[in-house]
Write a protein that holds these residues in place. Structure first.
Motif, PDB file in Angstrom:
ATOM      1  N   MET A 248       0.847  -1.203   0.000  1.00 52.25           N
ATOM      2  CA  MET A 248       0.000   0.000   0.000  1.00 52.25           C
ATOM      3  C   MET A 248       0.887   1.259   0.000  1.00 52.25           C
ATOM      4  N   ILE A 249       0.659   2.135  -0.964  1.00 50.54           N
ATOM      5  CA  ILE A 249       1.472   3.351  -1.058  1.00 50.54           C
ATOM      6  C   ILE A 249       0.814   4.453  -0.232  1.00 50.54           C
ATOM      7  N   ASP A 250       1.617   5.180   0.552  1.00 53.77           N
ATOM      8  CA  ASP A 250       1.049   6.262   1.369  1.00 53.77           C
ATOM      9  C   ASP A 250       0.359   7.285   0.466  1.00 53.77           C
ATOM     10  N   GLN A 251      -0.792   7.786   0.938  1.00 52.84           N
ATOM     11  CA  GLN A 251      -1.639   8.640   0.103  1.00 52.84           C
ATOM     12  C   GLN A 251      -0.917   9.887  -0.437  1.00 52.84           C
ATOM     13  N   PRO A 252      -0.151  10.621   0.404  1.00 56.80           N
ATOM     14  CA  PRO A 252       0.527  11.818  -0.152  1.00 56.80           C
ATOM     15  C   PRO A 252       1.484  11.462  -1.296  1.00 56.80           C
ATOM     16  N   ILE A 253       2.158  10.314  -1.144  1.00 54.74           N
ATOM     17  CA  ILE A 253       3.098   9.873  -2.193  1.00 54.74           C
ATOM     18  C   ILE A 253       2.318   9.543  -3.469  1.00 54.74           C
ATOM     19  N   GLN A 254       1.244   8.788  -3.293  1.00 59.11           N
ATOM     20  CA  GLN A 254       0.391   8.411  -4.441  1.00 59.11           C
ATOM     21  C   GLN A 254      -0.120   9.666  -5.148  1.00 59.11           C
ATOM     22  N   THR A 255      -0.594  10.632  -4.354  1.00 53.95           N
ATOM     23  CA  THR A 255      -1.144  11.861  -4.929  1.00 53.95           C
ATOM     24  C   THR A 255      -0.098  12.557  -5.779  1.00 53.95           C
ATOM     25  N   MET A 256       1.109  12.685  -5.227  1.00 57.67           N
ATOM     26  CA  MET A 256       2.132  13.425  -5.972  1.00 57.67           C
ATOM     27  C   MET A 256       2.612  12.674  -7.213  1.00 57.67           C
ATOM     28  N   LEU A 257       2.700  11.342  -7.093  1.00 54.11           N
ATOM     29  CA  LEU A 257       3.160  10.575  -8.262  1.00 54.11           C
ATOM     30  C   LEU A 257       2.149  10.621  -9.403  1.00 54.11           C
ATOM     31  N   MET A 258       0.862  10.709  -9.031  1.00 60.72           N
ATOM     32  CA  MET A 258      -0.162  10.652 -10.072  1.00 60.72           C
ATOM     33  C   MET A 258      -0.598  12.031 -10.566  1.00 60.72           C
ATOM     34  N   GLN A 259      -0.028  13.110  -9.971  1.00 61.94           N
ATOM     35  CA  GLN A 259      -0.328  14.440 -10.510  1.00 61.94           C
ATOM     36  C   GLN A 259       0.123  14.486 -11.964  1.00 61.94           C
ATOM     37  N   ALA A 260      -0.667  15.160 -12.792  1.00 61.02           N
ATOM     38  CA  ALA A 260      -0.335  15.152 -14.226  1.00 61.02           C
ATOM     39  C   ALA A 260       0.957  15.911 -14.505  1.00 61.02           C
ATOM     40  N   HIS A 261       1.922  15.222 -15.096  1.00 61.06           N
ATOM     41  CA  HIS A 261       3.167  15.877 -15.540  1.00 61.06           C
ATOM     42  C   HIS A 261       3.378  15.625 -17.013  1.00 61.06           C
ATOM     43  N   GLY A 262       2.502  14.883 -17.589  1.00 60.69           N
ATOM     44  CA  GLY A 262       2.647  14.417 -18.963  1.00 60.69           C
ATOM     45  C   GLY A 262       1.819  13.160 -19.021  1.00 60.69           C
ATOM     46  N   GLN A 263       1.983  12.411 -20.092  1.00 55.34           N
ATOM     47  CA  GLN A 263       1.170  11.199 -20.249  1.00 55.34           C
ATOM     48  C   GLN A 263       1.721  10.073 -19.393  1.00 55.34           C
ATOM     49  N   TRP A 264       0.895   9.540 -18.507  1.00 55.64           N
ATOM     50  CA  TRP A 264       1.293   8.371 -17.688  1.00 55.64           C
ATOM     51  C   TRP A 264       1.396   7.132 -18.593  1.00 55.64           C
ATOM     52  N   ILE A 265       0.416   7.025 -19.501  1.00 59.11           N
ATOM     53  CA  ILE A 265       0.440   5.894 -20.445  1.00 59.11           C
ATOM     54  C   ILE A 265       0.872   6.398 -21.826  1.00 59.11           C
ATOM     55  N   ILE A 266       1.777   5.658 -22.467  1.00 55.90           N
ATOM     56  CA  ILE A 266       2.017   5.908 -23.894  1.00 55.90           C
ATOM     57  C   ILE A 266       0.957   5.085 -24.633  1.00 55.90           C
ATOM     58  N   LEU A 267       0.069   5.783 -25.306  1.00 53.11           N
ATOM     59  CA  LEU A 267      -1.082   5.102 -25.903  1.00 53.11           C
ATOM     60  C   LEU A 267      -0.685   4.205 -27.077  1.00 53.11           C
ATOM     61  N   ALA A 268      -1.495   3.157 -27.246  1.00 52.43           N
ATOM     62  CA  ALA A 268      -1.178   2.106 -28.231  1.00 52.43           C
ATOM     63  C   ALA A 268      -0.863   2.651 -29.621  1.00 52.43           C
ATOM     64  N   ASN A 269      -1.567   3.736 -30.005  1.00 50.99           N
ATOM     65  CA  ASN A 269      -1.377   4.204 -31.386  1.00 50.99           C
ATOM     66  C   ASN A 269       0.010   4.788 -31.643  1.00 50.99           C
ATOM     67  N   ILE A 270       0.778   5.068 -30.569  1.00 52.14           N
ATOM     68  CA  ILE A 270       2.155   5.523 -30.828  1.00 52.14           C
ATOM     69  C   ILE A 270       3.206   4.551 -30.263  1.00 52.14           C
ATOM     70  N   VAL A 271       2.756   3.359 -29.900  1.00 51.40           N
ATOM     71  CA  VAL A 271       3.717   2.332 -29.459  1.00 51.40           C
ATOM     72  C   VAL A 271       4.067   1.463 -30.673  1.00 51.40           C
ATOM     73  N   ALA A 272       5.374   1.379 -30.957  1.00 50.09           N
ATOM     74  CA  ALA A 272       5.812   0.525 -32.072  1.00 50.09           C
ATOM     75  C   ALA A 272       5.479  -0.923 -31.741  1.00 50.09           C
ATOM     76  N   ASN A 273       5.047  -1.673 -32.738  1.00 47.36           N
ATOM     77  CA  ASN A 273       4.693  -3.079 -32.476  1.00 47.36           C
ATOM     78  C   ASN A 273       4.970  -3.916 -33.720  1.00 47.36           C
ATOM     79  N   VAL A 274       4.925  -5.223 -33.537  1.00 49.74           N
ATOM     80  CA  VAL A 274       4.925  -6.130 -34.699  1.00 49.74           C
ATOM     81  C   VAL A 274       3.722  -7.044 -34.564  1.00 49.74           C
ATOM     82  N   MET A 275       3.347  -7.639 -35.707  1.00 43.61           N
ATOM     83  CA  MET A 275       2.190  -8.522 -35.723  1.00 43.61           C
ATOM     84  C   MET A 275       2.644  -9.967 -35.513  1.00 43.61           C
ATOM     85  N   VAL A 276       1.761 -10.696 -34.871  1.00 48.64           N
ATOM     86  CA  VAL A 276       2.097 -12.058 -34.473  1.00 48.64           C
ATOM     87  C   VAL A 276       2.466 -12.950 -35.675  1.00 48.64           C
ATOM     88  N   ASN A 277       1.889 -12.652 -36.854  1.00 48.87           N
ATOM     89  CA  ASN A 277       2.176 -13.481 -38.026  1.00 48.87           C
ATOM     90  C   ASN A 277       3.251 -12.907 -38.947  1.00 48.87           C
TER      91      ASN A 277
END
Ligand code: AMP
Length: 161
Positions: free
Chosen positions: A1-30
């Protein structure tokens, strides 16, 4: 369990937390491994997601998984790669998260891996969270905690000294 103040500060918006699928390089299974080798070499990422045609996350693929298959006993044989599919060499044993805000889980996974894939409940690939993004936020936390929260040190428990 992460202490709430730490969680709050880590999750404050500083940029994108997730790099969305449409800009993640990938290859196809086949895809064949020759194609995957070119993609991985060109983009410069050491490991990328493997998807199927419906955007489901099937595996992860690194350059070393491919180069290993190029090695014959006494020479390098890139032509081997034409005969192999990505699905024959990819890593299938890996962890994912469904809830990107589950910081506890994400932090644990990023200890061992440089990114963690995010999927929906049907394993549709949503994006990745990188160790780099987490470290940027830890850096911010380390330098700004005092500006946001007042802290007082607890008296030391003498039995633990
Ligand atoms: P970073 O922390 O930015 O170095 O990223 C860590 C790892 O996440 C990289 O080595 C890649 O395996 C993966 N990664 C980061 N960004 C991307 C991207 N746009 N496309 C594919 N993989 C990525």
């Amino acid at each position: 369990m992460i202490d709430q103040p730490i969680q709050t500060m880590l999750m404050q918006a500083h940029g994108q937390w997730i790099i969305l699928a449409n800009i993640v390089a990938n290859v196809m299974v086949n895809n064949d491994c020759y194609h995957a080798f070119l993609v991985l070499t060109k983009i410069g990422y050491s490991k990328i997601p493997v998807l199927d045609k419906d955007q489901h996350l099937c595996g992860l693929l690194s350059l070393s998984m491919i180069t290993e298959r190029m090695l014959d006993t006494d020479h390098i044989a890139p032509e081997n790669l034409r005969r192999m599919k990505v699905k024959d060499v990819m890593q299938t044993d890996f962890r994912v998260v469904e809830d990107p805000d589950d910081l506890d889980e994400v932090m644990h996974l990023l200890v061992d891996d440089s990114f963690v894939p995010v999927v929906s409940d049907e394993r549709t690939f949503t994006g990745i969270i990188t160790r780099r993004e987490l470290l940027k936020r830890v850096n911010y936390l380390a330098h700004n905690f005092d500006d946001c929260f007042e802290t007082t040190k607890r008296p030391q428990d003498s039995s633990s000294q």
